[in-house]
Design an enzyme around this catalytic site. Structure first.
Site, short mmCIF file in Angstrom:
data_model
loop_
_atom_site.label_atom_id
_atom_site.label_comp_id
_atom_site.label_asym_id
_atom_site.label_seq_id
_atom_site.Cartn_x
_atom_site.Cartn_y
_atom_site.Cartn_z
N TYR A 11 1.37 -0.96 -0.25
CA TYR A 11 0.11 -0.07 -0.13
C TYR A 11 1.04 1.34 -0.15
O TYR A 11 2.05 1.17 0.66
CB TYR A 11 -0.33 0.24 0.85
CG TYR A 11 -0.86 0.23 3.06
CD1 TYR A 11 -0.27 1.39 2.82
CD2 TYR A 11 0.34 -0.67 2.89
CE1 TYR A 11 0.07 1.49 4.35
CE2 TYR A 11 1.02 -0.42 4.46
CZ TYR A 11 0.61 0.89 5.23
OH TYR A 11 1.53 0.97 6.02
N CYS A 12 0.39 2.41 -0.18
CA CYS A 12 0.72 4.10 -0.19
C CYS A 12 -0.20 4.63 -0.20
O CYS A 12 -1.66 4.33 0.72
CB CYS A 12 1.86 3.64 -1.62
SG CYS A 12 0.11 4.17 -2.85
N ALA A 13 -0.19 5.89 0.07
CA ALA A 13 -1.15 6.87 0.43
C ALA A 13 -2.35 7.13 -0.92
O ALA A 13 -3.70 6.75 0.03
CB ALA A 13 -0.88 8.15 -0.10
N TYR A 34 -3.44 3.86 2.12
CA TYR A 34 -4.09 4.42 3.27
C TYR A 34 -4.82 5.30 3.87
O TYR A 34 -5.44 4.89 4.42
CB TYR A 34 -2.57 4.97 3.84
CG TYR A 34 -2.36 4.69 5.57
CD1 TYR A 34 -2.26 3.81 6.44
CD2 TYR A 34 -2.95 5.83 5.55
CE1 TYR A 34 -2.19 3.84 7.33
CE2 TYR A 34 -2.28 6.27 7.06
CZ TYR A 34 -2.84 5.14 7.80
OH TYR A 34 -3.13 4.86 9.16
#
Length: 133
Positions: free
Chosen positions: A99-101, A128
């Site tokens: 995952y990232c932003a 996220y």
């Protein structure tokens, strides 16, 4: 003559036989084009956390992770010049929850993992941001 040409053509097409079996190089090409990562909703992603042989991977920057992380995540900054090298050091036989932003960088990271021969990875759709909602 008008009947002979179509007849000749049909005989030629019928006698050509079936296509040859795929070779190992064809199999390798197919394997390279197949994707081994999947996009998951936050709910689906959450269900996979804690599965055996699974690693949670956060690819956000240190500034982003300072605002919160999913517990137990390994942090590798996608924007770091060492990211590709760090990714290659991971065990490709494990399953990765990435995952990232917002899901963009993690999707790119999953594609990189595909190219490196990783067995399985999952991208958190919405990243996220979606996770905390």
């Amino acid at each position: 003559m008008k009947i002979f040409l179509p007849l000749l053509l049909s005989v030629f097409l019928c006698t050509c036989g079936s296509a040859p079996a795929t070779s190992s190089t064809d199999d390798a090409a197919t394997q390279q084009t197949r994707s081994v990562y999947e996009d998951l909703s936050p709910e689906e992603f959450a269900e996979k956390i804690g599965d055996p042989n699974t690693v949670l991977l956060d690819v956000r920057t240190p500034g982003e992770t300072a605002r919160g992380v999913i517990d137990g995540a390994l942090e590798l900054d996608y924007r770091s010049p060492e990211f590709a090298t760090q990714l290659q050091e991971l065990d490709p036989t494990k399953t990765y929850l990435v995952y990232c932003a917002s899901g963009g960088r993690s999707g790119k990271a999953c594609k990189m993992m595909d190219e490196l021969g990783f067995n399985k990875s999952y991208n958190l759709v919405g990243g996220y941001s979606a996770w905390v909602k």
